[in-house]
Design a protein around this motif. Structure first.
Motif, mmCIF file in Angstrom:
data_model
loop_
_atom_site.group_PDB
_atom_site.id
_atom_site.type_symbol
_atom_site.label_atom_id
_atom_site.label_comp_id
_atom_site.label_asym_id
_atom_site.label_seq_id
_atom_site.Cartn_x
_atom_site.Cartn_y
_atom_site.Cartn_z
ATOM 1 N N LEU A 298 -23.261 -9.740 -4.968
ATOM 2 C CA LEU A 298 -23.232 -8.788 -3.689
ATOM 3 C C LEU A 298 -24.639 -8.655 -3.255
ATOM 4 N N LYS A 299 -25.587 -9.113 -4.324
ATOM 5 C CA LYS A 299 -27.538 -10.074 -4.484
ATOM 6 C C LYS A 299 -27.697 -9.729 -3.427
ATOM 7 N N PRO A 300 -27.194 -11.434 -3.098
ATOM 8 C CA PRO A 300 -27.658 -11.934 -1.535
ATOM 9 C C PRO A 300 -28.082 -10.843 -0.584
ATOM 10 N N VAL A 301 -26.905 -10.491 -0.735
ATOM 11 C CA VAL A 301 -26.393 -9.603 1.171
ATOM 12 C C VAL A 301 -27.213 -8.311 1.162
ATOM 13 N N ASP A 302 -28.139 -7.335 -0.083
ATOM 14 C CA ASP A 302 -28.514 -6.679 -0.232
ATOM 15 C C ASP A 302 -29.716 -6.816 0.901
ATOM 16 N N PRO A 303 -31.078 -7.428 1.559
ATOM 17 C CA PRO A 303 -31.494 -7.790 2.005
ATOM 18 C C PRO A 303 -31.098 -7.044 3.834
ATOM 19 N N PHE A 304 -30.099 -6.998 4.221
ATOM 20 C CA PHE A 304 -29.523 -7.713 5.303
ATOM 21 C C PHE A 304 -29.352 -6.275 5.159
ATOM 22 N N PHE A 305 -28.634 -4.964 4.677
ATOM 23 C CA PHE A 305 -28.849 -3.414 4.490
ATOM 24 C C PHE A 305 -30.037 -2.632 4.203
ATOM 25 N N LYS A 306 -30.741 -3.148 3.920
ATOM 26 C CA LYS A 306 -32.219 -2.341 2.910
ATOM 27 C C LYS A 306 -32.572 -2.243 4.930
ATOM 28 N N LYS A 307 -32.687 -1.064 5.060
ATOM 29 C CA LYS A 307 -33.595 -0.121 6.144
ATOM 30 C C LYS A 307 -34.087 0.974 6.300
ATOM 31 N N ASP A 308 -35.162 0.884 6.942
ATOM 32 C CA ASP A 308 -35.740 2.428 7.322
ATOM 33 C C ASP A 308 -35.569 3.862 5.797
ATOM 34 N N GLY A 309 -36.117 2.101 4.428
ATOM 35 C CA GLY A 309 -36.144 3.076 3.199
ATOM 36 C C GLY A 309 -34.937 3.324 2.324
ATOM 37 N N ALA A 310 -33.934 3.557 3.222
ATOM 38 C CA ALA A 310 -32.776 3.195 2.352
ATOM 39 C C ALA A 310 -32.450 1.930 1.575
ATOM 40 N N GLY A 311 -31.463 2.502 0.831
ATOM 41 C CA GLY A 311 -30.851 0.761 -0.560
ATOM 42 C C GLY A 311 -30.111 -0.015 0.769
ATOM 43 N N ALA A 312 -28.733 1.242 1.023
ATOM 44 C CA ALA A 312 -28.408 0.186 1.457
ATOM 45 C C ALA A 312 -28.332 1.044 3.275
ATOM 46 N N GLU A 313 -27.785 0.719 4.277
ATOM 47 C CA GLU A 313 -27.292 1.149 5.835
ATOM 48 C C GLU A 313 -25.837 0.258 5.851
ATOM 49 N N ILE A 314 -25.053 1.347 5.857
ATOM 50 C CA ILE A 314 -23.987 0.569 6.368
ATOM 51 C C ILE A 314 -23.154 0.474 7.382
ATOM 52 N N PRO A 315 -22.644 0.231 8.402
ATOM 53 C CA PRO A 315 -22.233 0.138 10.119
ATOM 54 C C PRO A 315 -20.716 0.466 9.533
ATOM 55 N N VAL A 316 -19.788 1.960 9.693
ATOM 56 C CA VAL A 316 -18.445 1.853 8.683
ATOM 57 C C VAL A 316 -18.098 2.522 10.286
ATOM 58 N N LYS A 317 -16.089 2.554 10.711
ATOM 59 C CA LYS A 317 -15.916 2.871 11.687
ATOM 60 C C LYS A 317 -14.225 3.916 9.881
ATOM 61 N N ILE A 318 -13.786 4.736 11.173
ATOM 62 C CA ILE A 318 -13.053 5.615 10.448
ATOM 63 C C ILE A 318 -12.436 5.901 11.441
ATOM 64 N N THR A 319 -10.269 5.279 11.443
ATOM 65 C CA THR A 319 -10.157 5.114 12.644
ATOM 66 C C THR A 319 -8.813 5.650 12.410
ATOM 67 N N GLY A 320 -7.494 5.758 13.558
ATOM 68 C CA GLY A 320 -6.220 5.722 12.605
ATOM 69 C C GLY A 320 -5.511 7.335 12.515
ATOM 70 N N THR A 321 -5.129 7.827 11.755
ATOM 71 C CA THR A 321 -4.491 9.130 12.324
ATOM 72 C C THR A 321 -4.712 10.004 10.873
ATOM 73 N N LYS A 322 -4.523 11.218 10.916
ATOM 74 C CA LYS A 322 -4.788 11.993 9.376
ATOM 75 C C LYS A 322 -3.251 11.532 8.359
ATOM 76 N N GLY A 323 -1.738 10.635 8.831
ATOM 77 C CA GLY A 323 -1.211 10.824 8.108
ATOM 78 C C GLY A 323 -1.685 9.012 7.167
ATOM 79 N N ALA A 324 -2.365 8.181 8.315
ATOM 80 C CA ALA A 324 -2.730 6.508 8.307
ATOM 81 C C ALA A 324 -3.958 6.680 8.387
#
Length: 134
Positions: A87-113
């Motif tokens: 993962l070290k080579p991709v660290d710079p792509f996720f570093k943003k505005d003072g954060a160690g990493a900024e990761i785009p996420v999504k949460i989908t589905g249902t409460k059961g899944a």
């Protein structure tokens, strides 16, 4: 466990880890048995989760996207040494505005899944407000 990983203490992030204090706040509109969150923020030691999306009151719909900002770099959030090295080579792509990493996420589905994942097609809100052609 999320807090420990966000702080770069991945080896300590195991089931049974100590509970930490966190804070959640947001703005929503309720209509037709659905909560439409304009913003939903969750802060814990080492990280901050910022989401927007929809949750149905019957639990049959989750549809959120946003960012997870952490103090640690991606390579510091995994316990395995070889995964960390990969993962070290991709660290710079996720570093943003003072954060160690900024990761785009999504949460989908249902409460059961519920499904948690990267949002690789995530469009940063700041990109939408930038003038075209710059």
């Amino acid at each position: 466990m999320l807090s420990l990983r966000a702080q770069g203490e991945a080896r300590e992030a195991k089931p049974g880890a100590e509970d930490v204090s966190s804070q959640m706040n947001g703005q929503f509109v309720m209509q037709n048995s659905r909560l439409q969150f304009k913003e939903l923020n969750f802060t814990l030691p080492g990280g901050k989760v910022q989401l927007a999306g929809v949750y149905s009151l019957d639990g049959n719909e989750f549809n959120f996207s946003g960012n997870v900002r952490t103090e640690a770099k991606l390579s510091q959030m995994v316990a395995s040494r070889w995964k960390s090295l990969l993962l070290k080579p991709v660290d710079p792509f996720f570093k943003k505005d003072g954060a160690g990493a900024e990761i785009p996420v999504k949460i989908t589905g249902t409460k059961g899944a519920p499904k948690f994942g990267l949002d690789l097609h995530h469009k940063d809100k700041t990109d939408e407000t930038k003038p075209k052609g710059n």
